[in-house]
Design a protein around this motif. Structure first.
Motif, PDB file in Angstrom:
ATOM      1  N   LEU A   1      -0.918  10.042   2.220  1.00 55.17           N
ATOM      2  CA  LEU A   1       0.080   9.129   2.768  1.00 55.17           C
ATOM      3  C   LEU A   1       0.475   9.486   4.191  1.00 55.17           C
ATOM      4  O   LEU A   1       0.540   8.621   5.065  1.00 55.17           O
TER       5      LEU A   1
ATOM      6  N   GLN B   1       0.830  -1.210   0.000  1.00 57.37           N
ATOM      7  CA  GLN B   1       0.000   0.000   0.000  1.00 57.37           C
ATOM      8  C   GLN B   1       0.861   1.255   0.000  1.00 57.37           C
ATOM      9  O   GLN B   1       0.630   2.203  -0.765  1.00 57.37           O
TER      10      GLN B   1
ATOM     11  N   THR C   1      -6.945   6.455   1.447  1.00 59.31           N
ATOM     12  CA  THR C   1      -6.840   7.574   0.505  1.00 59.31           C
ATOM     13  C   THR C   1      -8.127   8.382   0.426  1.00 59.31           C
ATOM     14  O   THR C   1      -8.125   9.510  -0.059  1.00 59.31           O
TER      15      THR C   1
ATOM     16  N   MET D   1       1.080   4.178  -2.763  1.00 54.91           N
ATOM     17  CA  MET D   1       0.718   5.565  -2.456  1.00 54.91           C
ATOM     18  C   MET D   1       1.879   6.502  -2.732  1.00 54.91           C
ATOM     19  O   MET D   1       1.684   7.666  -3.100  1.00 54.91           O
TER      20      MET D   1
ATOM     21  N   ASN E   1       1.792   6.961  -6.542  1.00 56.59           N
ATOM     22  CA  ASN E   1       0.582   7.584  -7.080  1.00 56.59           C
ATOM     23  C   ASN E   1       0.439   8.970  -6.447  1.00 56.59           C
ATOM     24  O   ASN E   1       0.181   9.108  -5.259  1.00 56.59           O
TER      25      ASN E   1
ATOM     26  N   TRP F   1      -2.785   9.617  -4.566  1.00 57.77           N
ATOM     27  CA  TRP F   1      -2.893   8.936  -3.278  1.00 57.77           C
ATOM     28  C   TRP F   1      -1.903   9.494  -2.265  1.00 57.77           C
ATOM     29  O   TRP F   1      -2.110   9.415  -1.066  1.00 57.77           O
ATOM     30  N   ARG F   2      -0.763  10.002  -2.800  1.00 59.19           N
ATOM     31  CA  ARG F   2       0.320  10.440  -1.917  1.00 59.19           C
ATOM     32  C   ARG F   2      -0.137  11.548  -0.969  1.00 59.19           C
ATOM     33  O   ARG F   2       0.405  11.721   0.124  1.00 59.19           O
TER      34      ARG F   2
ATOM     35  N   TYR G   1      -2.040   8.633   6.858  1.00 64.09           N
ATOM     36  CA  TYR G   1      -2.118   7.183   7.003  1.00 64.09           C
ATOM     37  C   TYR G   1      -0.953   6.654   7.811  1.00 64.09           C
ATOM     38  O   TYR G   1      -1.098   5.792   8.685  1.00 64.09           O
TER      39      TYR G   1
END
Length: 943
Positions: A158, A144, A227, A148, A151, A154-155, A161
């Motif tokens: 990050l 994952q 995300t 991330m 991408n 998505w970052r 998360y």
């Protein structure tokens, strides 16, 4: 860094770089891995050949500690004391160490800061090491993270998360914000990447913590999307925890739900609701929100809203049902409308529907309920008391329900009572459920209460004209023109605004004001209006085309209630009422005793007190006003006063001045007809000129027992005038010449009872005049005879003529006759001699009293003369004093004057030719009046 895996092997290129390429091939051949081809590995190795070698784990932790030391010292300390010992432990494989080192390098390459994302990542690593690494979740987690990192979209998620990773692995926390913390408790966790990175949880409890409170979904599963910062849940159950309900019996079954993890709430539908309050399950919408509350009673979540179906809650409180939709808000159960149909609160009394409230929403709690804008009906047989928009409050502890008028808007409208046919305005109606009365009055029990009560047929021309005070047109008349030009009585406020060429706001203000007066109905929600019958009626009243009445009361009490409605007899007991008019045309005014009337059906009411009708005024008890006949039943008149004109005196209005007749007619029973029932307003008074009409249906009396009349000598039990039943019309135009009544003087034995008319005397009293017959009146049941002209007025019963008593004959003017005596001044007095009994006596002006009984038990005549002495014995013997005549004889006291002699005593016994005295004074005078010849006291005298 790319990974290769199958079910038995995962090889990280970081691990491969530590060996020669040939060694790597040897490893591949030993394991004969079928997944990764040689060309693929060679290609990856070629790609990484330009990259620097990974640092050793020792170097890595030392370097990270130095980097952390550049920021917060506590982070460096954590790296040295917490992370390093576990990370460098022999229990940790070099593959795991290299994965961590490589991942940190990749985070650095995308500029993730040590103090946020990198620290969070390492804390997540430590959490897994301490909890025991789950190889699958370890690998998928890094998968994952790498996804991330690579991408850009998505970052952005990050770092958050990474920052919750420690709590994610150790506590199941999926969101940790200032606003809320979301945690999955129990069950299993599985990580992966599909179209998005995800963390799947199953068979546990999702909990939200916020504001020192929490909410949870039990027996649920779901997926956390880092995300998106969202949770997509499957089935589960939300129980009504920490509320006043039994949470084991009250819960909602969820099929799916979606949570935005940045907040502390979610909403889902459809759900299935279970409750011990309802005998079946319901389908609806569930809202879960964490909200701080002081106690279980104050909790407002979870919230369940039923779908568009009506249900009935029986005995939600004793003798109360609710029909409609429901919303359960924490510890509160609310009833709501369903579609366009309102919810109905039904309250029963004696097993019969007594009150019904139509509500859009009603708030039920353990200690009662409340609603606003309710349409309320209290049923009184086939009639009701109604209000279109009122506040309702019920307190379970006191079992008291209140209906409270709003202070503005449509809620200010009056209550409509079709049983009594009135409208009334009070602040609140209060009923103790199951009680026998409803109280109408002020909201505060000890506050001053002001109420207004009006007949539904009431019309006030002054108030009608005042509607034009601030406008050039009468708004009701103008609205009538608008409605009459349409096909129906209903319209929207916007349509009326267009007609008036005003803004809708201006038109709405006009319509709301008319609604408050009961001329139109006004729906606030859609601004739909209805032209009501009252509006049409008042326009006709103003044009003089229909009859109306003027019955209206203002009630004011210093404390307590303005009125009280008895539920058994339907009597409305109204207090604090000053004088009011029943007929303006006939000037009929009622002043109720103690300000109270008791109203029954159709405006009939009973009262005690004062009634003024034209020139007549009545005081009494138990009066009954009959609205349909428009009369007052005079059941017990204490007294009736009459006003009579004063000859020759004119008032400022041009009519004769009047004054009260000095005595009253008492004990009247009968009716007072105020006006013809078709002429309550007086609009046809030219056809009904004889009203008001008084009908006396039984005996009534005039009494003369006032203390002003000989100190109350004429006691009403002995002396009075009894009037025959009579009728008098035109009480407002009654003239003095018409004041005659037939009846009988009950003279109490003074003279025989006299059948002679009662009339107004010159002294403005009701009295009479009568003359004795030729044989005279027997006086005091025959002790004497009266030949006289009698007059009865405020000076009592008087006779001008003569009285014969035994041997005495008295002549006088205005001799007063009271029940036990006669007295006055004579113009002539004569006593005839009786053989061996009494002497002859003569006088002109004397004072006399004839007592019907004396100390001896016999009637007694006292005759006194000081200036005009009594001539005795038909001679020049003069008595200055008094004689006393009874059947036993005559006595005297005083001084007898003879020629040149005086004889005085306090007691002489008189005979026909002389007198005797046991004790006397005797005096003889000479010719010279200044010379005393002889005088002696205490002698026995006989003359």
């Amino acid at each position: 860094m790319k990974r290769y895996k199958n079910s038995t092997l995962m090889i990280d290129l970081v691990f491969i770089k530590r060996f020669s390429f040939a060694a790597f091939l040897s490893v591949l051949m030993i394991f004969a891995c079928p997944i990764v081809s040689f060309s693929q590995v060679n290609q990856e190795a070629h790609q990484d050949s330009s990259k620097q070698e990974l640092p050793s784990p020792d170097f890595f932790v030392k370097q990270m500690e130095e980097d952390f030391a550049k920021g917060l010292a506590k982070n460096a300390k954590w790296m040295r004391k917490d992370f390093s010992p576990h990370f460098l432990s022999s229990a940790i494989s070099s593959a795991i160490q290299d994965t961590v080192i490589s991942t940190v390098q990749q985070l650095h390459k995308v500029h993730i800061k040590n103090s946020s994302g990198v620290l969070g990542y390492l804390q997540g690593v430590l959490a897994q090491i301490e909890g025991g690494i789950n190889t699958s979740n370890w690998d998928e987690w890094h998968n994952q993270l790498h996804s991330m990192i690579n991408n850009k979209k998505w970052r952005k998620r990050l770092v958050p998360y990474l920052q919750i990773s420690s709590d994610l692995f150790s506590k199941g926390i999926i969101a940790n914000k200032a606003s809320a913390v979301w945690q999955f408790q129990g069950g299993q966790m599985q990580m992966g990447v599909d179209s998005l990175p995800y963390v799947k949880f199953s068979n546990g409890t999702l909990v939200c913590f916020a504001k020192t409170d929490s909410a949870r979904v039990r027996e649920t599963s779901g997926i956390y999307y880092p995300t998106l910062q969202r949770w997509k849940g499957g089935s589960g159950r939300v129980h009504w925890e920490n509320t006043t309900f039994n949470d084991s019996l009250q819960f909602a079954e969820i099929t799916s739900y979606d949570v935005k993890l940045t907040g502390s709430s979610f909403k889902t539908s459809p759900v299935i609701f279970h409750s011990e309050l309802i005998d079946r399950v319901l389908e609806g919408v569930l809202t879960v929100k964490v909200k701080k509350s002081k106690s279980p009673h104050d909790r407002s979540y979870p919230k369940f809203e039923s779908s568009n179906e009506r249900l009935e809650l029986k005995n939600i409180f004793p003798n109360m049902d609710f029909e409609g939709g429901i919303v359960v808000r924490g510890s509160r159960l609310d009833g709501i409308s369903v579609g366009d149909t309102p919810g109905y609160l039904k309250i029963y009394h004696d097993d019969t529907l007594f009150i019904r409230c139509a509500v859009d929403e009603i708030m039920f709690k353990a200690d009662g309920f409340a609603a606003s804008g309710a349409g309320m009906s209290i049923y009184l047989d086939s009639d009701s008391i109604y209000h279109p928009s009122i506040g309702v409050r019920y307190d379970k502890k006191s079992q008291s329900i209140k209906f409270i008028r709003d202070e503005d808007g449509i809620g200010m409208q009056a209550f409509s009572d079709t049983y009594h046919k009135i409208e009334f305005e009070v602040e609140v109606l209060t009923w103790e459920v199951g009680g026998r009365v409803i109280e109408l009055g002020a909201l505060l029990p000890r506050g001053r209460g002001i109420g207004y009560f009006r007949s539904q047929a009431n019309f006030d021309e002054t108030s009608f004209d005042k509607m034009t005070e601030y406008a050039q047109i009468n708004p009701l008349i103008e609205l009538g023109r608008f409605v009459h030009g349409r096909s129906g009585n209903g319209f929207y406020a916007s349509e009326y605004a267009d007609y008036l060429k005003l803004s809708e706001v201006q038109a709405r203000l006009l319509l709301i004001n008319l609604a408050l007066q009961g001329y139109v109905s006004y729906e606030i929600s859609d601004r739909w209006c209805e032209w009501l019958p009252k509006a049409e009626n008042h326009i006709m009243c103003n044009r003089g085309r229909v009859d109306y009445d003027v019955i209206a009361f203002r009630s004011e009490v210093s404390r307590g209630y303005n009125a009280r409605l008895g539920l058994s007899n339907r009597v409305l007991e109204i207090h604090g009422i000053p004088a009011f008019k029943l007929s303006r045309a006939q000037n009929v005014i009622v002043t109720p005793k103690h300000g109270r009337i008791d109203m029954s059906k159709d405006r009939d009411f009973t009262f005690s007190g004062h009634v003024k009708a034209g020139n007549f005024e009545f005081n009494g008890t138990g009066f009954e006003f009959d609205y349909s006949e428009f009369l007052i039943a005079l059941n017990s008149v204490d007294n009736m006063h009459i006003r009579a004109e004063i000859d020759g005196e004119i008032g400022i209005d041009g009519s004769p001045k009047t004054r009260l007749v000095r005595n009253s007619i008492d004990g009247i029973t009968g009716t007072l007809e105020l006006d013809d029932p078709s002429n309550r307003s007086g609009w046809k008074s030219d056809y009904f000129t004889h009203y008001p009409v008084l009908n006396s249906e039984g005996p009534s009396y005039v009494y003369y027992d006032s203390q002003r009349i000989h100190k109350g000598a004429y006691h009403r039990n002995r002396f009075r005038y009894a009037l025959e039943p009579f009728e008098i019309d035109s009480l407002d135009n009654f003239v003095k010449a018409d004041m005659k009544f037939k009846g009988e003087l009950l003279a109490g034995g003074i003279v025989p009872d006299l059948q002679v008319d009662l009339r107004l005397m010159d002294d403005f009293s009701l009295g009479l005049e009568a003359s004795s017959p030729s044989e005279g009146f027997p006086l005091y049941d025959g002790i004497g005879t009266l030949h006289a002209d009698l007059t009865l007025n405020m000076d009592g019963l008087q006779g001008s003529g003569s009285i014969d008593f035994l041997t005495s004959h008295l002549v006088g003017e205005g001799m007063v006759l009271v029940p036990d005596s006669a007295f006055g001044v004579t113009t002539s007095y004569t006593n005839l001699p009786a053989l061996d009994h009494v002497p002859s006596i003569e006088a002109a002006k004397t004072d006399f009293t004839l007592n019907t009984i004396s100390n001896s038990g016999l009637p007694l005549l006292d005759v006194r003369s000081d200036l005009d002495r009594l001539r005795c014995f038909s001679d020049n013997v003069m008595l200055g004093g008094a004689i006393h005549l009874s059947e036993s004889g005559m006595t005297a006291n005083g001084e007898f004057e003879f020629e040149e002699a005086y004889l005085s005593s306090s007691l002489f016994v008189m005979g026909e030719r002389g007198m005797k005295a046991d004790t006397a004074s005797f005096e003889i005078t000479g010719n010279d009046l200044n010379a005393l010849a002889f005088k002696t006291n205490n002698v026995i005298a006989e003359v």
